[in-house]
Design an enzyme around this catalytic site. Sequence first.
Site, PDB file in Angstrom:
ATOM      1  N   ARG A  55       0.791  -1.818   8.830  1.00 31.76           N
ATOM      2  CA  ARG A  55       0.728  -0.849   7.515  1.00 31.76           C
ATOM      3  C   ARG A  55       1.733   0.376   7.594  1.00 31.76           C
ATOM      4  O   ARG A  55       2.418   0.607   8.776  1.00 31.76           O
ATOM      5  CB  ARG A  55      -0.479  -0.613   7.077  1.00 31.76           C
ATOM      6  CG  ARG A  55      -1.703  -0.384   8.260  1.00 31.76           C
ATOM      7  CD  ARG A  55      -1.532   0.772   9.258  1.00 31.76           C
ATOM      8  NE  ARG A  55      -1.088   1.935   8.692  1.00 31.76           N
ATOM      9  CZ  ARG A  55      -0.492   2.825   9.387  1.00 31.76           C
ATOM     10  NH1 ARG A  55       0.063   3.054  10.418  1.00 31.76           N
ATOM     11  NH2 ARG A  55      -0.371   4.237   8.453  1.00 31.76           N
ATOM     12  N   GLY A  56       1.662   1.280   6.460  1.00 33.34           N
ATOM     13  CA  GLY A  56       2.452   2.246   6.504  1.00 33.34           C
ATOM     14  C   GLY A  56       3.862   1.720   5.846  1.00 33.34           C
ATOM     15  O   GLY A  56       4.358   0.847   6.235  1.00 33.34           O
ATOM     16  N   ALA A  57       4.314   2.653   4.688  1.00 33.78           N
ATOM     17  CA  ALA A  57       5.369   2.108   3.773  1.00 33.78           C
ATOM     18  C   ALA A  57       6.583   1.537   4.869  1.00 33.78           C
ATOM     19  O   ALA A  57       7.158   0.502   4.421  1.00 33.78           O
ATOM     20  CB  ALA A  57       5.967   2.966   2.840  1.00 33.78           C
ATOM     21  N   ARG A  89       1.199  -5.729  -1.166  1.00 34.43           N
ATOM     22  CA  ARG A  89       0.612  -4.482  -1.566  1.00 34.43           C
ATOM     23  C   ARG A  89       1.568  -3.808  -2.638  1.00 34.43           C
ATOM     24  O   ARG A  89       3.043  -3.678  -2.422  1.00 34.43           O
ATOM     25  CB  ARG A  89       0.784  -3.610  -0.059  1.00 34.43           C
ATOM     26  CG  ARG A  89      -0.295  -4.429   0.897  1.00 34.43           C
ATOM     27  CD  ARG A  89      -0.349  -3.081   1.854  1.00 34.43           C
ATOM     28  NE  ARG A  89      -1.337  -2.254   1.640  1.00 34.43           N
ATOM     29  CZ  ARG A  89      -1.741  -1.095   2.380  1.00 34.43           C
ATOM     30  NH1 ARG A  89      -1.151  -1.129   3.551  1.00 34.43           N
ATOM     31  NH2 ARG A  89      -2.613  -0.239   2.094  1.00 34.43           N
ATOM     32  N   ASP A 224       4.214   6.944  -0.048  1.00 35.65           N
ATOM     33  CA  ASP A 224       4.607   5.639   0.029  1.00 35.65           C
ATOM     34  C   ASP A 224       5.416   5.246  -1.108  1.00 35.65           C
ATOM     35  O   ASP A 224       6.069   4.451  -1.335  1.00 35.65           O
ATOM     36  CB  ASP A 224       2.963   5.009  -0.373  1.00 35.65           C
ATOM     37  CG  ASP A 224       2.281   4.542   1.081  1.00 35.65           C
ATOM     38  OD1 ASP A 224       1.755   5.618   1.502  1.00 35.65           O
ATOM     39  OD2 ASP A 224       2.495   3.465   1.415  1.00 35.65           O
ATOM     40  N   ASN A 234       0.569   8.892  -1.838  1.00 35.90           N
ATOM     41  CA  ASN A 234       0.057   8.648  -0.261  1.00 35.90           C
ATOM     42  C   ASN A 234      -1.117   8.223  -0.147  1.00 35.90           C
ATOM     43  O   ASN A 234      -2.210   8.387  -1.109  1.00 35.90           O
ATOM     44  CB  ASN A 234       0.565   9.933   0.507  1.00 35.90           C
ATOM     45  CG  ASN A 234       0.626   9.682   1.966  1.00 35.90           C
ATOM     46  OD1 ASN A 234       1.149   8.839   2.528  1.00 35.90           O
ATOM     47  ND2 ASN A 234      -0.118  10.447   2.702  1.00 35.90           N
ATOM     48  N   LYS A 235      -1.668   8.117   1.252  1.00 35.90           N
ATOM     49  CA  LYS A 235      -2.948   7.788   1.500  1.00 35.90           C
ATOM     50  C   LYS A 235      -3.920   8.468   0.640  1.00 35.90           C
ATOM     51  O   LYS A 235      -3.958   9.719   0.373  1.00 35.90           O
ATOM     52  CB  LYS A 235      -3.277   7.835   2.977  1.00 35.90           C
ATOM     53  CG  LYS A 235      -4.720   7.372   3.400  1.00 35.90           C
ATOM     54  CD  LYS A 235      -5.281   6.046   2.990  1.00 35.90           C
ATOM     55  CE  LYS A 235      -4.077   5.133   3.378  1.00 35.90           C
ATOM     56  NZ  LYS A 235      -4.438   3.668   2.370  1.00 35.90           N
TER      57      LYS A 235
END
Length: 340
Positions: A55-57, A89, A224, A234-235
């Site tokens: 995960r993580g862009a 995603r 993101d 973002n998150k």
Amino acid sequence: MNGETDEKLRRLRAVWFENNEVVMIDQRLLPGKVEFFRARNTEDIAHAIKDMVVRGAPAIGITAAWGLALAKKNGEDMEEATRIIGGTRPTAYDLFRAIRFMIANGFSLEAARRYQQEITNRCRKIGEYGNELIPSPAQILTHCNAGALAVTEWGTALAPLRIASQQGKQIFVFVDETRPRLQGARLTAWELQNEGIPYAVIADNAAGHFMHTGQVNLAIVGADRIAANGDFANKIGTYEKAVVAHENGVAFYVAAPASTFDFTISSGEEIPIEERSEDEVLSLGGERLAPEKSRAKNPAFDVTPAKYVSAFITEYGIFKPSELKKLRAMIQKDLFMRED
Ligand code: MRU
């Protein structure tokens, strides 16, 4: 663990290609267990991205690049593989950037390798520029995980911290736990601990207290997707941290490579927000928290308006939201990133 795998872990790559498999550190199991997920086809890649093995862009983009190269090598239907990987995603712009890069470069393994190397090198530059914004001593807040696990080797938000620490600056990091998936408590804390950078995990709802009482000098987060006007996704929880930072005069920086900037959209209103399973909120570590019939809402990201961003830290330097046109012109001249 074989020698090559051991070496990759030491350099903390989230994903790599080995023996015709795309190998990932299984981030669902960290920090308790370091295990590897091996993807052999598009179905495995899609599962790994959706289920957040990786995960993580930027890491999602890199995994997609390797996944498409793998699909090509396997002789899979590439239109189908592209559709499946592109549907994993919706928020992280790097995913779509990586797919277009792979289409333009014939889905070759060499292209995927180049994509990963480029993004890694760019994150090192982010670290160098971002380090200039960090005084010593400094108390720094971060949200979610924008470290090596979310990119490979440097990270985005954590890259400046790594370099500051390597240079002997006295830094201390407030790590938001980041419910519901706890990327802060599980992943950022693990990375900082491995690097010997002092930190404390804080409950998500404690960040306001630490900013209001003058204990945070600056905040650095990843992104993101960043729209042309500087609004960024973002998150979930980033927005409220940015508002509280603004209210308390705490500088709020967003660290991201060009691959995260989406100049095709004019504002954050156009960013698609992923809605994830209710279970992520209703349970913790497999244990049910809420009463049986409870429902939950679980947007994985929020959008922070550009007015709360002090500056973007990129591989081209540091840009205020009002300077994004200049950044856009630089990206258009960058052969690796240009998309026309
Ligand atoms: O749902 P995740 O864990 O993929 O969300 C990750 C984030 O929000 C990160 O901050 C962002 O992708 C930047 S990572 C360099």
